[in-house]
Design a protein around this motif. Sequence first.
Motif, PDB file in Angstrom:
ATOM      1  N   ALA A 195     -30.428   8.107 -24.268  1.00 28.56           N
ATOM      2  CA  ALA A 195     -29.933   9.439 -23.905  1.00 28.56           C
ATOM      3  C   ALA A 195     -29.436   9.421 -22.471  1.00 28.56           C
TER       4      ALA A 195
ATOM      5  N   TYR B  60     -46.250  20.607 -14.983  1.00 30.68           N
ATOM      6  CA  TYR B  60     -46.131  21.200 -16.320  1.00 30.68           C
ATOM      7  C   TYR B  60     -47.327  22.097 -16.645  1.00 30.68           C
TER       8      TYR B  60
ATOM      9  N   HIS C 172     -39.620  10.960 -25.890  1.00 29.12           N
ATOM     10  CA  HIS C 172     -38.934  10.252 -24.799  1.00 29.12           C
ATOM     11  C   HIS C 172     -39.921   9.267 -24.171  1.00 29.12           C
TER      12      HIS C 172
ATOM     13  N   TYR D 135     -29.073  18.305 -22.588  1.00 34.21           N
ATOM     14  CA  TYR D 135     -30.418  18.450 -22.007  1.00 34.21           C
ATOM     15  C   TYR D 135     -30.451  19.603 -21.013  1.00 34.21           C
TER      16      TYR D 135
ATOM     17  N   GLN E 149     -36.434  16.088 -27.574  1.00 32.98           N
ATOM     18  CA  GLN E 149     -36.663  14.851 -26.801  1.00 32.98           C
ATOM     19  C   GLN E 149     -37.813  14.977 -25.798  1.00 32.98           C
ATOM     20  N   ALA E 150     -38.976  15.401 -26.202  1.00 29.54           N
ATOM     21  CA  ALA E 150     -40.062  15.609 -25.237  1.00 29.54           C
ATOM     22  C   ALA E 150     -40.786  14.308 -24.899  1.00 29.54           C
ATOM     23  N   GLY E 151     -41.189  14.184 -23.638  1.00 28.52           N
ATOM     24  CA  GLY E 151     -41.901  12.985 -23.206  1.00 28.52           C
ATOM     25  C   GLY E 151     -43.210  13.281 -22.494  1.00 28.52           C
ATOM     26  N   SER E 152     -43.161  14.210 -21.539  1.00 30.85           N
ATOM     27  CA  SER E 152     -44.325  14.450 -20.666  1.00 30.85           C
ATOM     28  C   SER E 152     -45.542  14.994 -21.397  1.00 30.85           C
TER      29      SER E 152
ATOM     30  N   GLY F 246     -33.666  19.254 -25.415  1.00 27.85           N
ATOM     31  CA  GLY F 246     -34.980  19.807 -25.139  1.00 27.85           C
ATOM     32  C   GLY F 246     -35.929  18.832 -24.492  1.00 27.85           C
ATOM     33  N   GLY F 247     -37.071  19.368 -24.113  1.00 33.07           N
ATOM     34  CA  GLY F 247     -38.113  18.577 -23.480  1.00 33.07           C
ATOM     35  C   GLY F 247     -39.418  19.350 -23.593  1.00 33.07           C
ATOM     36  N   THR F 248     -40.433  18.849 -22.931  1.00 36.69           N
ATOM     37  CA  THR F 248     -41.758  19.452 -23.012  1.00 36.69           C
ATOM     38  C   THR F 248     -41.716  20.942 -22.665  1.00 36.69           C
TER      39      THR F 248
ATOM     40  N   MET G 197     -25.771  15.672 -28.015  1.00 33.84           N
ATOM     41  CA  MET G 197     -27.015  15.931 -27.288  1.00 33.84           C
ATOM     42  C   MET G 197     -26.688  16.754 -26.047  1.00 33.84           C
TER      43      MET G 197
ATOM     44  N   ARG H 236     -25.717  17.309 -14.334  1.00 34.89           N
ATOM     45  CA  ARG H 236     -26.049  15.888 -14.341  1.00 34.89           C
ATOM     46  C   ARG H 236     -25.032  15.228 -15.258  1.00 34.89           C
TER      47      ARG H 236
ATOM     48  N   LYS I 208     -39.467   7.430 -21.529  1.00 27.72           N
ATOM     49  CA  LYS I 208     -39.402   7.276 -20.069  1.00 27.72           C
ATOM     50  C   LYS I 208     -40.614   7.884 -19.381  1.00 27.72           C
TER      51      LYS I 208
ATOM     52  N   MET J  16     -36.834  23.477 -17.549  1.00 30.17           N
ATOM     53  CA  MET J  16     -38.148  23.014 -18.008  1.00 30.17           C
ATOM     54  C   MET J  16     -39.309  23.663 -17.272  1.00 30.17           C
TER      55      MET J  16
ATOM     56  N   ASP K  32     -43.654  11.019 -14.919  1.00 32.50           N
ATOM     57  CA  ASP K  32     -42.754   9.853 -15.107  1.00 32.50           C
ATOM     58  C   ASP K  32     -42.668   8.940 -13.886  1.00 32.50           C
TER      59      ASP K  32
HETATM   60  N1  PLP Z   1     -34.230  14.386 -22.411  1.00 32.16           N
HETATM   61  C1  PLP Z   1     -33.676  13.883 -21.308  1.00 32.16           C
HETATM   62  C2  PLP Z   1     -32.278  13.383 -21.380  1.00 32.16           C
HETATM   63  C3  PLP Z   1     -34.404  13.848 -20.105  1.00 32.16           C
HETATM   64  O1  PLP Z   1     -33.839  13.350 -19.001  1.00 32.16           O
HETATM   65  C4  PLP Z   1     -35.718  14.359 -20.091  1.00 32.16           C
HETATM   66  C5  PLP Z   1     -36.517  14.364 -18.839  1.00 32.16           C
HETATM   67  O2  PLP Z   1     -36.072  14.360 -17.745  1.00 32.16           O
HETATM   68  C6  PLP Z   1     -36.244  14.891 -21.271  1.00 32.16           C
HETATM   69  C7  PLP Z   1     -35.468  14.883 -22.413  1.00 32.16           C
HETATM   70  C8  PLP Z   1     -37.556  15.594 -21.379  1.00 32.16           C
HETATM   71  O3  PLP Z   1     -38.620  15.058 -20.827  1.00 32.16           O
HETATM   72  P1  PLP Z   1     -39.981  15.861 -20.588  1.00 32.16           P
HETATM   73  O4  PLP Z   1     -40.525  16.199 -21.928  1.00 32.16           O
HETATM   74  O5  PLP Z   1     -40.777  14.826 -19.911  1.00 32.16           O
HETATM   75  O6  PLP Z   1     -39.705  17.031 -19.756  1.00 32.16           O
END
Ligand code: PLP
Length: 337
Positions: A81, A221, A37, A156, A210-213, A195-197, A154, A128, A39, A161, A305
């Motif tokens: 997303a 975290y 991700h 989330y 979909q991990a970003g952080s 998913g995410g971090t 998808m 959301r 963002k 998290m 972020d």
């Molecule tokens: N996917 C979506 C749609 C999100 O909004 C987010 C973060 O808010 C993430 C994935 C995961 O991001 P992170 O890995 O930074 O927690």
Amino acid sequence: MRVGDLTTPALLVDVDALDANLADMSAALPGSKLRPHVKAHKTTALAARQADGGHTGFTCATIREVEGMAKAGLGQDLLLANEVLDARRLGALDARVTVAIDSPSTLRAAVDGGVREVLVDVNVGLPRCGIAPDRAGRLADDARAAGLTVRGVMGYEGHLMMLADPVERARLTEECMGRLLAAHADVGGDVVSGGGTGTYAMNTWVTELQAGSYALMDTAYTAAGLPFRQALTLLSTVVSTTDAAGEMPAFAVADVGLKSLGMDHGNPTVQGGHVWFCSDEHTTFGPERRVSVGDRVTVLPAHVDPTIALHERMHLVRGTDPDAEVLDTWAVDLRGW
Ligand code: PLP
Ligand code: MN
């Protein structure tokens, strides 16, 4: 240029910590199993590193991020997303763009914008975006009838998290992904994205995470027990101090505040000090040892972020010693809307 020459506040990225984070995540989720991700970092130079690591599909949160990634030549497989009601800028891009839809209106916007591929966004428990699981199949049918390709679903599980107990986090992730898989059975397609971090190690139900952080990390975290290193810090300068006089204990003031830090996950952490409070341009902290006006202090953001979104650039360094060389400077070029 040396770290000591930088004007503060300045975002620093420890390149060894970043590389370790990228490598560790790539080992856990190689290639298309991770859809990073953007963002979290909003920086195409960092995304290019993720692509070099084998992750050529990316997740975006805004139209601007999709556009910037396409212009940077990273548009092989971009997922927006997020729900958009005006997709006109997306259809014309020289990129493969997939958009999340969760309503007839977002479906219509995709068609009107010339978007060809969508995912049905399913509400898996975070209040959301996302359609109710039992209505997802119907929306997919409508999308196909309107000429769109439905690549899958998808969902989330963002509310999980930061759950402190990883066993509970895993249990609830399974519950959320049960909802997503139920929707997927009706929707069809190859993609189950989520998913995410915070759930990267336990969300085994998605086809892509979909991990970003994870790349840069933050103190929230780290507190949740994630194994990635804190690569992102904010270099600041002490602009005022007071001695322990009268009833006031000694405090010092750094030149970072709400306007350079995302604060929704709480106060930042000051190395060598205890944060009292932040105001617009200042962080007041109790120093653990004597500090003087002009000293540099390292501040760790609580939430990556929204912190990065406030800055125009990040500097790549090895350590924060004033004599350390600034190895590179990356533009945070995916900012804005
Ligand atoms: N996917 C979506 C749609 C999100 O909004 C987010 C973060 O808010 C993430 C994935 C995961 O991001 P992170 O890995 O930074 O927690
Ligand atoms: Mn975040």
